[in-house]
Scaffold this active site. Structure first.
Site, PDB file in Angstrom:
ATOM      1  CE  LYS A 198      -1.662   1.804   3.892  1.00 18.03           C
ATOM      2  NZ  LYS A 198      -1.529   3.253   4.126  1.00 18.03           N
ATOM      3  CG  ASN A 199       2.549   2.809   3.566  1.00 19.67           C
ATOM      4  OD1 ASN A 199       1.357   3.099   3.436  1.00 19.67           O
ATOM      5  ND2 ASN A 199       3.136   2.690   4.749  1.00 19.67           N
ATOM      6  NE  ARG A 218      -0.929  12.188   7.637  1.00 21.82           N
ATOM      7  CZ  ARG A 218      -0.827  13.419   8.089  1.00 21.82           C
ATOM      8  NH1 ARG A 218      -1.808  13.953   8.752  1.00 21.82           N
ATOM      9  NH2 ARG A 218       0.266  14.123   7.889  1.00 21.82           N
ATOM     10  CB  CYS A 266      -4.424  11.310  11.431  1.00 17.54           C
ATOM     11  SG  CYS A 266      -2.929  10.400  11.715  1.00 17.54           S
ATOM     12  NE  ARG A 299       0.920  10.471  10.135  1.00 14.83           N
ATOM     13  CZ  ARG A 299       0.499   9.465   9.387  1.00 14.83           C
ATOM     14  NH1 ARG A 299      -0.705   8.979   9.561  1.00 14.83           N
ATOM     15  NH2 ARG A 299       1.281   8.949   8.464  1.00 14.83           N
ATOM     16  CB  ILE A 332       3.131  18.444   5.825  1.00 15.56           C
ATOM     17  CG1 ILE A 332       2.363  19.776   5.751  1.00 15.56           C
ATOM     18  CG2 ILE A 332       2.176  17.267   5.888  1.00 15.56           C
ATOM     19  CD1 ILE A 332       1.827  20.059   4.357  1.00 15.56           C
ATOM     20  CG  ASP A 333       7.583  20.487  10.122  1.00 11.07           C
ATOM     21  OD1 ASP A 333       6.968  19.401  10.083  1.00 11.07           O
ATOM     22  OD2 ASP A 333       8.567  20.686  10.849  1.00 11.07           O
ATOM     23  CG  LEU A 334      10.367  17.676   8.639  1.00 16.26           C
ATOM     24  CD1 LEU A 334      10.746  16.319   9.180  1.00 16.26           C
ATOM     25  CD2 LEU A 334      11.486  18.695   8.900  1.00 16.26           C
ATOM     26  CG  ASP A 340       3.205   1.547   9.343  1.00 14.08           C
ATOM     27  OD1 ASP A 340       2.841   2.385  10.179  1.00 14.08           O
ATOM     28  OD2 ASP A 340       3.246   1.780   8.113  1.00 14.08           O
ATOM     29  CB  ILE A 373       7.565   6.743  14.570  1.00 22.15           C
ATOM     30  CG1 ILE A 373       8.738   5.776  14.429  1.00 22.15           C
ATOM     31  CG2 ILE A 373       7.350   7.546  13.290  1.00 22.15           C
ATOM     32  CD1 ILE A 373      10.000   6.332  13.880  1.00 22.15           C
ATOM     33  NE  ARG A 428      -6.879   4.607   5.182  1.00 22.37           N
ATOM     34  CZ  ARG A 428      -5.940   4.777   6.110  1.00 22.37           C
ATOM     35  NH1 ARG A 428      -6.207   4.620   7.371  1.00 22.37           N
ATOM     36  NH2 ARG A 428      -4.719   5.114   5.766  1.00 22.37           N
TER      37      ARG A 428
HETATM   38  C1  UD1 Z   1       4.676   6.939   6.351  1.00 20.85           C
HETATM   39  C2  UD1 Z   1       3.742   5.781   6.148  1.00 20.85           C
HETATM   40  C3  UD1 Z   1       3.197   5.313   7.487  1.00 20.85           C
HETATM   41  C4  UD1 Z   1       4.324   5.006   8.436  1.00 20.85           C
HETATM   42  C5  UD1 Z   1       5.291   6.176   8.528  1.00 20.85           C
HETATM   43  C6  UD1 Z   1       6.548   5.875   9.352  1.00 20.85           C
HETATM   44  C7  UD1 Z   1       2.731   6.139   3.967  1.00 20.85           C
HETATM   45  C8  UD1 Z   1       1.507   6.497   3.207  1.00 20.85           C
HETATM   46  N1  UD1 Z   1       2.636   6.197   5.293  1.00 20.85           N
HETATM   47  O1  UD1 Z   1       3.918   7.992   6.927  1.00 20.85           O
HETATM   48  O2  UD1 Z   1       2.437   4.129   7.259  1.00 20.85           O
HETATM   49  O3  UD1 Z   1       3.787   4.757   9.719  1.00 20.85           O
HETATM   50  O4  UD1 Z   1       5.734   6.553   7.214  1.00 20.85           O
HETATM   51  O5  UD1 Z   1       7.221   4.779   8.829  1.00 20.85           O
HETATM   52  O6  UD1 Z   1       3.748   5.770   3.410  1.00 20.85           O
HETATM   53  N2  UD1 Z   1       7.238  14.504  10.712  1.00 20.85           N
HETATM   54  C9  UD1 Z   1       7.393  15.848  10.998  1.00 20.85           C
HETATM   55  N3  UD1 Z   1       7.262  16.743   9.961  1.00 20.85           N
HETATM   56  C10 UD1 Z   1       6.994  16.342   8.689  1.00 20.85           C
HETATM   57  C11 UD1 Z   1       6.838  14.970   8.425  1.00 20.85           C
HETATM   58  C12 UD1 Z   1       6.972  14.065   9.459  1.00 20.85           C
HETATM   59  O7  UD1 Z   1       7.643  16.229  12.123  1.00 20.85           O
HETATM   60  O8  UD1 Z   1       6.898  17.200   7.801  1.00 20.85           O
HETATM   61  C13 UD1 Z   1       7.360  13.521  11.802  1.00 20.85           C
HETATM   62  C14 UD1 Z   1       6.050  12.754  12.040  1.00 20.85           C
HETATM   63  O9  UD1 Z   1       5.156  13.451  12.877  1.00 20.85           O
HETATM   64  C15 UD1 Z   1       6.571  11.477  12.657  1.00 20.85           C
HETATM   65  C16 UD1 Z   1       7.909  11.247  11.930  1.00 20.85           C
HETATM   66  O10 UD1 Z   1       8.276  12.529  11.401  1.00 20.85           O
HETATM   67  O11 UD1 Z   1       6.804  11.667  14.027  1.00 20.85           O
HETATM   68  C17 UD1 Z   1       7.873  10.246  10.817  1.00 20.85           C
HETATM   69  O12 UD1 Z   1       6.778  10.534   9.946  1.00 20.85           O
HETATM   70  P1  UD1 Z   1       6.817  10.191   8.393  1.00 20.85           P
HETATM   71  O13 UD1 Z   1       7.949   9.236   8.121  1.00 20.85           O
HETATM   72  O14 UD1 Z   1       6.772  11.437   7.613  1.00 20.85           O
HETATM   73  O15 UD1 Z   1       5.449   9.415   8.200  1.00 20.85           O
HETATM   74  P2  UD1 Z   1       4.504   9.478   6.926  1.00 20.85           P
HETATM   75  O16 UD1 Z   1       5.296   9.671   5.697  1.00 20.85           O
HETATM   76  O17 UD1 Z   1       3.374  10.396   7.201  1.00 20.85           O
END
Ligand code: UD1
Length: 452
Positions: free
Chosen positions: A47-48, A124, A148, A153, A155-157, A338, A360, A430
């Protein structure tokens, strides 16, 4: 009997409609537990991975064909989002008895650069159109996803990486607007302060059409990122360091079409491995790739589960006697977040106390109260959970809060005495392709009940 009531449609197009409806339905899964699972269980496409390969279609005006796409509600939703942006999607003659399907996507012309709130709030992963839209059309407007069930979660990065490559980012009225000066990103360098899968994916998809070179340091190394890089390279992208935490992307003027097969789902495979372990059975996870699953397989072996890698997959066997574990989630190659909920369910039956630490996501223990209602003994203190093994779990009506939490309740139900009813099945739809069908084929007493 129930299977007959809820028999799946034989037509691929009808199936898509059913999945969409299911996401809104209040179906339940009923399980009568304590049957050891034995046999061959096919593993679907990831899926991912699918959710980051699909938006790559935006990067070229030529067709992109994805094989082994899992039949999941999230994949259908992503297809609908891409349709709204002007991408045509065609599903090729998938036979109903096959798992997975082939989809050809074509973005001859991008007709919209906006991912609206209504779609992003439901899924998302929609945020993953930001990078490719910016790369192809020079601009994108995407709703901010918000928090969520499993955490804030942010998206700043994603935004900081795009900014480092030269994008102009504005946030207003709940939307982020990204634009590229003179239509193309000049390039640049970004070091992630925290490893992020999604932000690495968005940055990669934006970088492949940059005017200059883009460098990502402390990038995510998850197998799904490698899958994304492989598709991009098949489309003509120039990426160095694939599989490492430093990615160098030399921008290209254009990319071309490609045909690509989605990697097997390591989380689905890990989930069913836990099903074999908790029921004291033996499952052949056909098509699973052990190379993507070292940390998961090592944890299973530490728990006393027999794991054999074969040419066609992995065989996981257990006599039902499980040892306790100490596990901490972390980015790949460490133990994945996960898989935390599924291992927790499995360890409720271990002989002793296990300690799980979630590093995480800050709110990923929502399954604990539900497992406790089934007789599990779990104490949570901040990010750490102590799971004391119990002799028996007892079936109960339980409520799922997110995808992997739902799977942990299914696993507990498979090992519990009596009947378990898992509510809010749309979470499972999903991310697990035809779950009841796969589990009942290996001996589970499981059925989907629809309220109408
Ligand atoms: C993806 C996976 C999800 C998995 C996660 C971690 C998909 C669709 N989803 O989610 O199943 O659980 O990786 O392996 O592939 N963070 C920030 N700022 C950002 C982005 C992330 O602070 O802009 C933090 C998040 O809050 C979290 C950590 O970084 O604590 C890791 O998140 P991230 O790897 O980005 O997870 P997703 O890509 O959302």
């Amino acid at each position: 009997m129930f299977a007959a009531l809820c028999r799946r449609s034989r037509s691929p197009s009808l199936r898509a409609t059913q999945l969409t409806l299911r996401t809104q339905s209040m179906d339940r899964i009923h399980i009568r537990g304590c049957n050891p699972l034995n046999g061959r269980l096919p593993i679907s496409g990831a899926k991912n991975a699918a959710l980051t390969l699909l938006p790559c279609a935006l990067l070229t005006d030529e067709p992109v064909t994805l094989r082994n796409l899992p039949r999941l509600a999230d994949v259908d939703s992503f297809g609908h989002l891409l349709n709204q942006l002007g991408v045509s999607t065609m599903i090729e003659g998938a036979r109903p008895e096959d798992f997975g399907r082939v989809m050809t996507l074509r973005a001859g012309r991008v007709t919209s650069t906006e991912a609206p709130y209504d779609i992003v709030r439901k899924m998302r992963a929609s945020i993953l159109v930001l990078g490719p839209l910016l790369a192809r059309a020079g601009e994108a407007r995407v709703s901010l996803p918000g928090g969520c069930a499993i955490g804030n979660r942010p998206i700043d990065l994603h935004l900081k990486a795009l900014e480092a490559f030269g994008a102009v980012i504005e946030i207003s009225a709940g939307y982020v607007r990204a634009s590229a000066p003179d239509g193309g990103l000049p390039g640049g360098m970004f070091t992630f302060p925290v490893v992020s899968v999604g932000a690495t994916e968005n940055a990669l998809m934006a970088a492949v059409l940059a005017k200059g070179t883009c460098i990502l340091e402390n990038a995510a190394r998850e197998p799904e990122i490698v899958d994304l890089c492989r598709l991009l390279v098949a489309m003509g992208a120039d990426i160095e360091g694939i599989g490492s935490d430093k990615l160098t992307i030399y921008g290209r003027d254009r990319l071309h079409g490609a045909t690509y097969s989605v990697m097997p789902d390591r989380i689905e495979a890990g989930s069913y491995a836990c099903a074999a372990a908790i029921t004291g059975g033996s499952l052949e996870l056909a098509g699973a790739n052990a190379d993507d699953m070292h940390a998961i397989l090592a944890a299973l072996r530490d728990a006393g589960v027999d794991v054999q890698e074969t040419k066609g997959g992995i065989i996981v066997s257990s006599d039902g006697k499980l040892k306790p574990l100490t596990l901490s989630t972390a980015p790949f190659p460490a133990f994945p977040t996960d898989m935390q909920a599924q291992f927790m369910a499995m360890l409720t039956k271990a002989d002793g106390a296990s300690v799980l630490t979630e590093t995480i996501f800050e709110n990923r223990y929502m399954h604990v109260p539900e497992l406790t209602r089934m007789g599990a003994d779990i104490g949570v203190n901040g990010r750490t959970a102590v799971v004391r093994g119990v002799d028996r779990l007892v079936g109960a009506p339980v409520m799922a809060t997110d995808l992997r939490a739902s799977m942990s309740l299914i696993l507990a139900g498979l090992a519990a005495e009596g009947e378990t009813q898992v509510n809010r099945v749309y979470h499972l739809d999903r991310g697990y392709e035809r779950l009841e069908e796969k589990l009942s084929a290996v001996g589970a007493d499981i059925e989907r009940v629809s309220d109408g």
